[in-house]
Design a protein around this motif. Sequence first.
Motif, PDB file in Angstrom:
ATOM      1  N   LYS A 230       6.449 -17.666  -2.643  1.00 33.33           N
ATOM      2  CA  LYS A 230       6.147 -16.094  -2.574  1.00 33.33           C
ATOM      3  C   LYS A 230       6.214 -15.182  -2.946  1.00 33.33           C
ATOM      4  N   TRP A 231       7.796 -14.840  -3.668  1.00 34.45           N
ATOM      5  CA  TRP A 231       7.544 -13.920  -4.579  1.00 34.45           C
ATOM      6  C   TRP A 231       7.206 -13.371  -5.075  1.00 34.45           C
ATOM      7  N   THR A 232       5.520 -14.630  -6.039  1.00 35.86           N
ATOM      8  CA  THR A 232       5.217 -13.887  -7.209  1.00 35.86           C
ATOM      9  C   THR A 232       3.350 -14.375  -6.386  1.00 35.86           C
ATOM     10  N   ASN A 233       2.699 -14.733  -4.840  1.00 37.07           N
ATOM     11  CA  ASN A 233       2.432 -14.521  -4.303  1.00 37.07           C
ATOM     12  C   ASN A 233       2.058 -12.738  -3.846  1.00 37.07           C
ATOM     13  N   ASP A 234       3.169 -11.947  -4.019  1.00 36.64           N
ATOM     14  CA  ASP A 234       3.843 -10.472  -3.300  1.00 36.64           C
ATOM     15  C   ASP A 234       3.760  -9.837  -4.668  1.00 36.64           C
ATOM     16  N   PHE A 235       3.783 -10.156  -5.846  1.00 39.45           N
ATOM     17  CA  PHE A 235       3.833  -9.235  -7.181  1.00 39.45           C
ATOM     18  C   PHE A 235       2.451  -9.103  -7.163  1.00 39.45           C
ATOM     19  N   ILE A 236       1.712 -10.515  -6.912  1.00 36.37           N
ATOM     20  CA  ILE A 236       0.352 -10.545  -7.428  1.00 36.37           C
ATOM     21  C   ILE A 236       0.041  -9.397  -6.838  1.00 36.37           C
ATOM     22  N   LYS A 237      -0.324  -9.847  -5.131  1.00 37.30           N
ATOM     23  CA  LYS A 237      -0.697  -8.502  -4.276  1.00 37.30           C
ATOM     24  C   LYS A 237      -0.780  -6.983  -4.688  1.00 37.30           C
ATOM     25  N   HIS A 238       0.528  -7.066  -4.937  1.00 34.84           N
ATOM     26  CA  HIS A 238       1.109  -5.750  -5.241  1.00 34.84           C
ATOM     27  C   HIS A 238       0.673  -5.210  -6.587  1.00 34.84           C
ATOM     28  N   CYS A 239       0.159  -6.080  -7.174  1.00 28.45           N
ATOM     29  CA  CYS A 239      -0.250  -5.426  -8.633  1.00 28.45           C
ATOM     30  C   CYS A 239      -2.417  -5.250  -8.561  1.00 28.45           C
ATOM     31  N   ILE A 240      -2.352  -6.168  -7.454  1.00 28.18           N
ATOM     32  CA  ILE A 240      -4.205  -5.349  -7.581  1.00 28.18           C
ATOM     33  C   ILE A 240      -4.098  -4.217  -5.911  1.00 28.18           C
ATOM     34  N   SER A 241      -2.933  -4.146  -4.842  1.00 29.45           N
ATOM     35  CA  SER A 241      -4.025  -3.592  -4.021  1.00 29.45           C
ATOM     36  C   SER A 241      -2.303  -2.522  -3.264  1.00 29.45           C
ATOM     37  N   GLY A 242      -1.196  -2.734  -4.435  1.00 26.47           N
ATOM     38  CA  GLY A 242       0.172  -1.968  -3.701  1.00 26.47           C
ATOM     39  C   GLY A 242       0.030  -0.581  -4.643  1.00 26.47           C
ATOM     40  N   THR A 243       0.863   0.035  -4.476  1.00 21.68           N
ATOM     41  CA  THR A 243       0.975   1.149  -4.730  1.00 21.68           C
ATOM     42  C   THR A 243       1.656   0.992  -6.187  1.00 21.68           C
ATOM     43  N   ASN A 244       1.099   2.089  -6.922  1.00 23.34           N
ATOM     44  CA  ASN A 244       1.787   1.919  -8.452  1.00 23.34           C
ATOM     45  C   ASN A 244       2.790   2.831  -8.086  1.00 23.34           C
ATOM     46  N   TYR A 245       3.813   3.299  -8.358  1.00 23.73           N
ATOM     47  CA  TYR A 245       5.199   3.424  -7.906  1.00 23.73           C
ATOM     48  C   TYR A 245       4.965   4.758  -9.516  1.00 23.73           C
ATOM     49  N   ALA A 246       4.784   4.363 -10.832  1.00 25.16           N
ATOM     50  CA  ALA A 246       4.833   5.210 -11.406  1.00 25.16           C
ATOM     51  C   ALA A 246       3.376   6.299 -11.579  1.00 25.16           C
ATOM     52  N   THR A 247       2.745   5.580 -11.494  1.00 21.78           N
ATOM     53  CA  THR A 247       1.183   6.962 -11.351  1.00 21.78           C
ATOM     54  C   THR A 247       1.120   7.331  -9.678  1.00 21.78           C
ATOM     55  N   GLY A 248       1.483   6.786  -8.952  1.00 18.67           N
ATOM     56  CA  GLY A 248       1.079   6.957  -7.564  1.00 18.67           C
ATOM     57  C   GLY A 248       0.058   6.210  -7.168  1.00 18.67           C
ATOM     58  N   LYS A 249      -0.610   5.646  -7.477  1.00 18.36           N
ATOM     59  CA  LYS A 249      -1.842   5.544  -7.580  1.00 18.36           C
ATOM     60  C   LYS A 249      -2.368   4.334  -6.643  1.00 18.36           C
ATOM     61  N   ILE A 250      -3.106   3.251  -6.591  1.00 22.45           N
ATOM     62  CA  ILE A 250      -3.659   2.149  -5.847  1.00 22.45           C
ATOM     63  C   ILE A 250      -3.889   0.861  -7.159  1.00 22.45           C
ATOM     64  N   GLY A 251      -2.833  -0.077  -7.557  1.00 23.30           N
ATOM     65  CA  GLY A 251      -2.707  -0.892  -7.912  1.00 23.30           C
ATOM     66  C   GLY A 251      -2.140  -1.146  -9.369  1.00 23.30           C
ATOM     67  N   SER A 252      -2.020  -1.684  -9.846  1.00 21.58           N
ATOM     68  CA  SER A 252      -1.263  -2.175 -12.066  1.00 21.58           C
ATOM     69  C   SER A 252      -1.959  -2.811 -12.586  1.00 21.58           C
ATOM     70  N   PRO A 253      -2.068  -2.364 -13.924  1.00 17.49           N
ATOM     71  CA  PRO A 253      -2.468  -3.382 -14.320  1.00 17.49           C
ATOM     72  C   PRO A 253      -2.228  -4.926 -14.857  1.00 17.49           C
ATOM     73  N   MET A 254      -3.394  -6.057 -15.088  1.00 11.60           N
ATOM     74  CA  MET A 254      -2.671  -7.101 -15.905  1.00 11.60           C
ATOM     75  C   MET A 254      -3.498  -7.157 -16.401  1.00 11.60           C
ATOM     76  N   ASP A 255      -3.123  -7.628 -17.672  1.00  8.74           N
ATOM     77  CA  ASP A 255      -3.383  -8.010 -19.030  1.00  8.74           C
ATOM     78  C   ASP A 255      -3.289  -9.994 -18.823  1.00  8.74           C
TER      79      ASP A 255
END
Length: 324
Positions: free
Chosen positions: A15-40
Amino acid sequence: MVSISQEHEAKELRKWTNDFIKHCISGTNYATGKIGSPMDAILFHAKGSPKLVDGAVRMNMAPQLNDIQTGFNMAMSYPETKELPLIIGESDPEGCAACGMATNPENAYRNGTMYSSYTAASFARKYLLADKTKANFLGAVSWSFEFENQPWFYGFRDLATNGVDKPVLNVFRMFGMMTGTRLAAESNRMYPLEEVIKSSVRGAQSDIGVLATKDKKSAAIMVWNYHDDDKPGVTETANVTIENIPVKKVNLTVYIIDKENSNSYEVWKKMGSPQNPTPQQINTLEESGKLKSISTKKIKITSGKTILPVQLERQAVALVKLDW
């Protein structure tokens, strides 16, 4: 068997991993204020679960493969992550590298050929899981080291003991010779993937499996004779059939890891298991820890095909190498 607490922990981790991936896709990036975080890439761990049964080690590959299947399926469930490279950052038979067999007797598998045959059999299944899920499987890491200033063959999850290579390191040497592209390979004694995911390798017969690769001027075929139970078993003949060889003559080399070859642990035991080996004994151990070739010769190829019988003790691993 997984305990209720382990099942709960695994469920919460998923559940934690799923939530983390969802956050990276569509959650608020608290460093930039934008939606989503890059994943390599997506990295996760996968572990087996050995235990002691009637005084003997019994391995369990099923939890490790289930972890991998879950990670692959999770990545493939999102359009944003299905193309990302997947790396199994720790992929091991259990979870405590620094727990020796004195405190954890189930870890006695680490010194001898059980560790090397398990590694061959489990790593091959990772590729089958990647085929099944279509995951972009980039690679896996064995979280194992050399623990300095420790007793000889203490049973840590290491590749060498006091500088002397253990059998498991020779499996990775074999893998290192398997260059190029992976070939289709099958064995009539290789346990089906779904059975190993469900219950590991517990049947009356051992798992005699195969993994193969081809490069521009070479081919390599790894075969093993693995079983979860660390008990004596019969030596079996694996008839390795190789087809579509593009030349008339090849150099054939057969490497093997078993009780008599590429195995410093058995040599150390025959010495009386010394904790203060002499310089001469250390030299002997170092030599016995190297990957050993039991056959090197040139052979003729007829109609693009050859058949090679390979004798495999229980827990043995062999590599058949063709060069032209």
